[in-house]
Design a protein around this motif. Structure first.
Motif, PDB file in Angstrom:
ATOM      1  N   PRO A   1       0.813  -1.228   0.000  1.00 19.59           N
ATOM      2  CA  PRO A   1       0.000   0.000   0.000  1.00 19.59           C
ATOM      3  C   PRO A   1       0.843   1.273   0.000  1.00 19.59           C
ATOM      4  O   PRO A   1       1.892   1.337   0.641  1.00 19.59           O
ATOM      5  CB  PRO A   1      -0.791  -0.114   1.298  1.00 19.59           C
ATOM      6  N   TYR A   2       0.355   2.287  -0.724  1.00 21.66           N
ATOM      7  CA  TYR A   2       0.983   3.609  -0.751  1.00 21.66           C
ATOM      8  C   TYR A   2      -0.061   4.673  -0.427  1.00 21.66           C
ATOM      9  O   TYR A   2      -1.266   4.408  -0.449  1.00 21.66           O
ATOM     10  CB  TYR A   2       1.612   3.872  -2.124  1.00 21.66           C
ATOM     11  N   ASN A   3       0.411   5.892  -0.152  1.00 20.22           N
ATOM     12  CA  ASN A   3      -0.489   6.980   0.231  1.00 20.22           C
ATOM     13  C   ASN A   3      -1.205   7.613  -0.960  1.00 20.22           C
ATOM     14  O   ASN A   3      -2.101   8.440  -0.768  1.00 20.22           O
ATOM     15  CB  ASN A   3       0.263   8.069   1.005  1.00 20.22           C
ATOM     16  N   SER A   4      -0.821   7.251  -2.158  1.00 22.11           N
ATOM     17  CA  SER A   4      -1.541   7.701  -3.350  1.00 22.11           C
ATOM     18  C   SER A   4      -1.226   6.734  -4.484  1.00 22.11           C
ATOM     19  O   SER A   4      -0.214   6.018  -4.443  1.00 22.11           O
ATOM     20  CB  SER A   4      -1.139   9.130  -3.750  1.00 22.11           C
ATOM     21  N   VAL A   5      -2.088   6.732  -5.483  1.00 18.67           N
ATOM     22  CA  VAL A   5      -1.836   5.895  -6.661  1.00 18.67           C
ATOM     23  C   VAL A   5      -0.607   6.419  -7.399  1.00 18.67           C
ATOM     24  O   VAL A   5       0.175   5.650  -7.960  1.00 18.67           O
ATOM     25  CB  VAL A   5      -3.072   5.863  -7.583  1.00 18.67           C
ATOM     26  N   GLY A   6      -0.424   7.738  -7.370  1.00 18.96           N
ATOM     27  CA  GLY A   6       0.763   8.314  -7.998  1.00 18.96           C
ATOM     28  C   GLY A   6       2.047   7.770  -7.385  1.00 18.96           C
ATOM     29  O   GLY A   6       3.005   7.450  -8.097  1.00 18.96           O
ATOM     30  N   ASP A   7       2.064   7.657  -6.056  1.00 19.44           N
ATOM     31  CA  ASP A   7       3.236   7.082  -5.377  1.00 19.44           C
ATOM     32  C   ASP A   7       3.458   5.636  -5.806  1.00 19.44           C
ATOM     33  O   ASP A   7       4.597   5.182  -5.960  1.00 19.44           O
ATOM     34  CB  ASP A   7       3.044   7.143  -3.861  1.00 19.44           C
TER      35      ASP A   7
END
Length: 327
Positions: free
Chosen positions: A187-193
Motif C-alpha cells: 500500500p501507498y499513500n496515493s496511486v501516484g506514489d
C-alpha cells in the motif's frame, strides 16, 4: 381562537415562512461568502489530487473566492475524515472522496457512510494493471504464470488497504485463482506514489488509471497489460480488457471521484456548491482533462450520489467479507 387572532396568526406564520425561504435563497445566491477549504485524502501528484486541484482552480474563477487545497493523506482517508469531522458544517469545507473511503469505513470502524454528507460525484474511472516495460511480463496470463511459478516473488503497488484499487486487485486475484501471498500487496499513500515506486523497480505491478500512466507508456517506460472495463480504451486501443485476457471480473466496480462535506452541512449549501461543480465540469479546460485522462463523465447530484454511495458500500462489504478482508 377568534377570527381576528386567527388571521393575525396566519399573517405572522406566512411572514416567518417567507423570511426563512428568503434567507435560504439569499444564502444560496450569495454562496460561498468566503474562501473554500478543499481537503484531499491523498498525497500531491496522484489522480485524485490532480483532479481536485484542477476543479479548485475552476471553482475559484467562477466564485471569485479562494479555494484552498489541503492534502491530508493517511489511513486510506481516515486522517482527512478526522479533519472534516472537526470542521464547521457551514458549506465552506469540502473533501475528496473515492471508493477507497468505503473500504476504510469497513476496516477502521471509526467512521461510516453517515459521517459525512455526500454532496455530488464528479467522474468514474476504470482500473488498469501496469508493469515496467522491461519487466519481462508481457500479458496478464504471463503475470499469473510467473506468480504461480514463484509464489511471493512479485508485488503489486496500489493505494492503501481495502481501497477501491485493492478490492479490484482482489477481484482479479480470485478470477486468476491466485492464492494469498502469490503476489504481495504493497500500500501507498496515493496511486501516484504506487506508479512512481513501480517505475523505480520497487514493485513489479501497479494498479492505476490511464491518466497517471499514459505519459510513461508514451515514453516507453511502462506497459499496460489489462483494463478493468467492458470495452477497450480509445486512448489505449491495444490494451485488452480483463475479460479479453480471460479473467471474469465485475466491471461495474470502478473508481469514483466525488465531493463530501461535513455532517450537518445545509442542503442549500450542498446544492449551491454542486451547481458550481456541475458548471465547472462542463468548461473546455475540465472537459479536455476528463477526455485526456480517459475518465467517464459521471456527475451525480446529492440524492443520487448518496444512493450510489450506499450501493457501493454494500458491494464493498460483500467483497471484503467474501475475500476474507472484512472487519
Amino acid at each position: 381562537m377568534g377570527g381576528d387572532k386567527m388571521n393575525k396568526f396566519k399573517v405572522v406564520a406566512a411572514a416567518a415562512l417567507l423570511s426563512v425561504t428568503g434567507a435560504v435563497q439569499g444564502s444560496a445566491q450569495d454562496y460561498p461568502g468566503g474562501p473554500l477549504r478543499y481537503v484531499l485524502h491523498v498525497e500531491p501528484g496522484g489522480a485524485t489530487d490532480v483532479m481536485g486541484r484542477r476543479l479548485a482552480e475552476q471553482l475559484q474563477k467562477q466564485l471569485g473566492e479562494n479555494v484552498i487545497v489541503e492534502n491530508r493523506p493517511g489511513g486510506s482517508g481516515a486522517r482527512q475524515m478526522a479533519q472534516l469531522a472537526r470542521a464547521k458544517p457551514d458549506g465552506l469545507t469540502l473533501g475528496s472522496v473515492t471508493a477507497s473511503h468505503l473500504g476504510m469505513f469497513q476496516q477502521s470502524g471509526q467512521f461510516n457512510i453517515e459521517s459525512v454528507e455526500w454532496a455530488c460525484n464528479l467522474v468514474l474511472e476504470p482500473y488498469l494493471l501496469t508493469v515496467r516495460a522491461d519487466s519481462g511480463i508481457e500479458s496478464m496470463q504471463d503475470l499469473v504464470a510467473k506468480a504461480k511459478a514463484s509464489p511471493g516473488s512479485l508485488s503489486v503497488a496500489g493505494f492503501g488497504e481495502a481501497s477501491g484499487g485493492h478490492i479490484a486487485w482482489l477481484m482479479f486475484g480470485e478470477s486468476a485463482q491466485l492464492a494469498d501471498g502469490d503476489i504481495n500487496w504493497v500500500p501507498y499513500n496515493s496511486v501516484g506514489d504506487a506508479v512512481v515506486a513501480t517505475l523505480g523497480g520497487h514493485n513489479n505491478i501497479a494498479i492505476s488509471y490511464i491518466g497517471l500512466v499514459k505519459q510513461h507508456v508514451d515514453a516507453g517506460t511502462l506497459k499496460v497489460i489489462g483494463i478493468m472495463s467492458d470495452t477497450r480504451s480509445e486512448i489505449m486501443p491495444d490494451v485488452p480488457t480483463f475479460a479479453e485476457a480471460g479473467f471474469d471480473v465485475d466491471t461495474r466496480w470502478q473508481q469514483f471521484r466525488g465531493i463530501i462535506m461535513p455532517k450537518g452541512t445545509p442542503p442549500e449549501a450542498q446544492q449551491a456548491l454542486c451547481a458550481e461543480v456541475e458548471t465547472a465540469l462542463q468548461t473546455p479546460e475540465l472537459q479536455k482533462y476528463i477526455t485526456d485522462s480517459a475518465l467517464i463523465p459521471g456527475y451525480m447530484p446529492t440524492e443520487e450520489f448518496t444512493d450510489f454511495a450506499k450501493a457501493q458500500e454494500t458491494a464493498t462489504k460483500t467483497w471484503l467479507d467474501r475475500l476474507g478482508h472484512g472487519q
